[in-house]
Design a protein around this motif. Structure first.
Motif, PDB file in Angstrom:
ATOM      1  N   HIS A  46     -10.860 -82.318   6.665  1.00 55.85           N
ATOM      2  CA  HIS A  46     -11.705 -81.352   6.044  1.00 55.85           C
ATOM      3  C   HIS A  46     -11.716 -80.005   7.232  1.00 55.85           C
ATOM      4  O   HIS A  46     -11.639 -78.820   6.968  1.00 55.85           O
ATOM      5  N   TYR A 103     -12.449 -94.281   8.445  1.00 53.83           N
ATOM      6  CA  TYR A 103     -12.272 -93.522   7.129  1.00 53.83           C
ATOM      7  C   TYR A 103     -12.883 -91.896   7.249  1.00 53.83           C
ATOM      8  O   TYR A 103     -12.608 -91.217   6.743  1.00 53.83           O
ATOM      9  N   THR A 104     -14.300 -92.208   7.488  1.00 55.73           N
ATOM     10  CA  THR A 104     -15.448 -91.219   7.505  1.00 55.73           C
ATOM     11  C   THR A 104     -14.651 -90.093   8.426  1.00 55.73           C
ATOM     12  O   THR A 104     -14.488 -89.069   8.394  1.00 55.73           O
ATOM     13  N   LEU A 137     -18.533 -82.482   1.869  1.00 56.29           N
ATOM     14  CA  LEU A 137     -17.908 -84.084   1.886  1.00 56.29           C
ATOM     15  C   LEU A 137     -19.275 -85.062   1.590  1.00 56.29           C
ATOM     16  O   LEU A 137     -19.012 -86.312   1.480  1.00 56.29           O
ATOM     17  N   ARG A 173     -11.743 -88.286   7.119  1.00 57.16           N
ATOM     18  CA  ARG A 173     -12.003 -87.252   6.072  1.00 57.16           C
ATOM     19  C   ARG A 173     -12.445 -86.126   6.826  1.00 57.16           C
ATOM     20  O   ARG A 173     -12.265 -85.012   6.551  1.00 57.16           O
ATOM     21  N   ASP A 215     -21.567 -85.968  -0.549  1.00 50.09           N
ATOM     22  CA  ASP A 215     -21.668 -86.700  -1.667  1.00 50.09           C
ATOM     23  C   ASP A 215     -20.563 -87.971  -1.845  1.00 50.09           C
ATOM     24  O   ASP A 215     -20.642 -88.911  -2.744  1.00 50.09           O
ATOM     25  N   GLU A 216     -19.433 -87.592  -0.768  1.00 52.83           N
ATOM     26  CA  GLU A 216     -18.335 -88.728  -0.943  1.00 52.83           C
ATOM     27  C   GLU A 216     -18.539 -89.690   0.048  1.00 52.83           C
ATOM     28  O   GLU A 216     -17.570 -90.986  -0.147  1.00 52.83           O
ATOM     29  N   LEU A 217     -19.127 -89.543   0.981  1.00 56.77           N
ATOM     30  CA  LEU A 217     -18.792 -90.276   2.291  1.00 56.77           C
ATOM     31  C   LEU A 217     -19.890 -91.378   2.510  1.00 56.77           C
ATOM     32  O   LEU A 217     -21.161 -90.688   2.353  1.00 56.77           O
TER      33      LEU A 217
END
Length: 347
Positions: free
Chosen positions: A77, A69-70, A147, A73, A149-151
């Protein structure tokens, strides 16, 4: 040579004693080791619990999915950034002859991002060299910043990136090269070169923000040989301003302003003044109230710099110095640039 801290579950006292006696802060070293050992044991116990509850195939599948998933993403980006091959360079913000330069050719395409550092200055004897692992982190950070802060932090973050750094250069030194100040110096130049290449290609700040911004730092410690347990006070009482707004750049390591009360109470150092400067940035003066000290002092050459006031002896401005003798009444002045001035002087 690797050494076992524990053998058959038994703590090896001779190894621990050897490590402690080769440090100026043995208590800190042993406490750090104990914390790392406990963290490893806690992680092992937690993993054993998961394996017992769900089984190995399910746990491994979950780990693969988190990493996948990381990676997906990050790839999505990078697809929003300009595609092609772009070049940039940045000066390492230190006084050195010849000047130290990070040269970068960045290629963004279907296979991911390639950072090619061919042409970068050779490794040096001073502690400005960045290990290949540090180079990869500093290069990827400007592209990953939106990214982070989200991953979750895992291997998927760096899968799309390839580092080509010639061995023997500032960004891939041969062992045993000195690397202790690379995070304050060369790391900023690496990040600046990446963001400069992307900005020149048309990337907007929300896709590739400026993270660099070095500033003056000092480490104060008791004169060597005067105490058995010696820990340094890392002193960075202000910070340079970020490129896209007031506050510290992300690569500035001391992002919290030190408490004036705590500094005076525990270290007997008094902040005489801490003010924002008219043109941006910050100026801070720190006075030694008690006890002689020695200091290591680093001032990036691209910024306004710093001044050491030695009472009646006048003023000294130094870009890099070690073992400076300080007495009560002496002052350190830290001045930080505004507007996110980069390693090459660009505002």
């Amino acid at each position: 040579t690797p050494l076992k801290l524990y053998r058959g579950g038994v703590r090896q006292k001779d190894v621990m004693r050897h490590l402690a006696r080769n440090s100026r802060a043995p208590g800190v070293v042993l406490a750090d080791i104990a914390a790392m050992v406990r963290a490893c044991r806690e992680a092992g116990e937690a993993l054993s619990l998961l394996l017992g509850r769900h089984g190995r195939p399910a746990v491994e599948a979950a780990i693969d999915e988190v990493i996948g998933y990381t990676s997906r993403r990050v790839a999505a980006h990078l697809a929003r950034l300009p595609a092609g091959r772009f070049a940039a360079e940045a000066q390492v913000p230190v006084a050195h002859e010849p000047p130290l330069t990070v040269r970068l050719a960045l290629t963004n395409g279907n296979a991911g991002v390639v950072f090619d550092f061919a042409g970068t200055s050779a490794a040096v004897a001073a502690p400005f060299n960045a290990t290949p692992e540090a180079t990869a982190a500093f290069a990827a950070l400007p592209l990953l910043a939106p990214l982070l802060d989200e991953l979750a932090i895992n291997d998927g973050l760096l899968e799309p990136f390839t580092i080509e750094a010639p061995e023997g250069t500032l960004v891939h030194p041969r062992f045993p090269s000195a690397t202790g100040l690379s995070a304050h110096t060369t790391g900023h130049a690496i990040a600046h070169a990446v963001s400069a290449a992307m900005r020149a290609a048309g990337a907007t700040p929300d896709l590739c923000p400026r993270l660099d911004g070095p500033g003056a730092v000092a480490a104060l410690y008791p004169p060597i040989g005067t105490v058995a347990e010696m820990t340094a006070r890392d002193l960075a009482p202000g910070f340079p301003r970020a490129a896209d707004g007031f506050g510290p750049p992300a690569l500035w390591g001391s992002r919290q302003l030190v408490s004036a009360e705590a500094l005076e109470g525990s270290d007997r150092l008094r902040i005489i003044a801490r003010e924002r400067r008219a043109g941006g940035g910050m100026a801070v003066r720190v006075r030694i109230l008690e006890r002689a000290r020695e200091a290591n002092w680093l001032v990036p050459s691209s910024g306004p710099g710093g001044i050491l006031r030695r009472g009646a002896a006048g003023e000294t401005q130094a870009l890099l110095a070690t073992g400076l003798a300080l007495a009560p009444g002496d002052e350190l002045e830290f001045t930080y640039s505004g507007g996110g001035e980069g390693p090459d002087g660009e505002a």
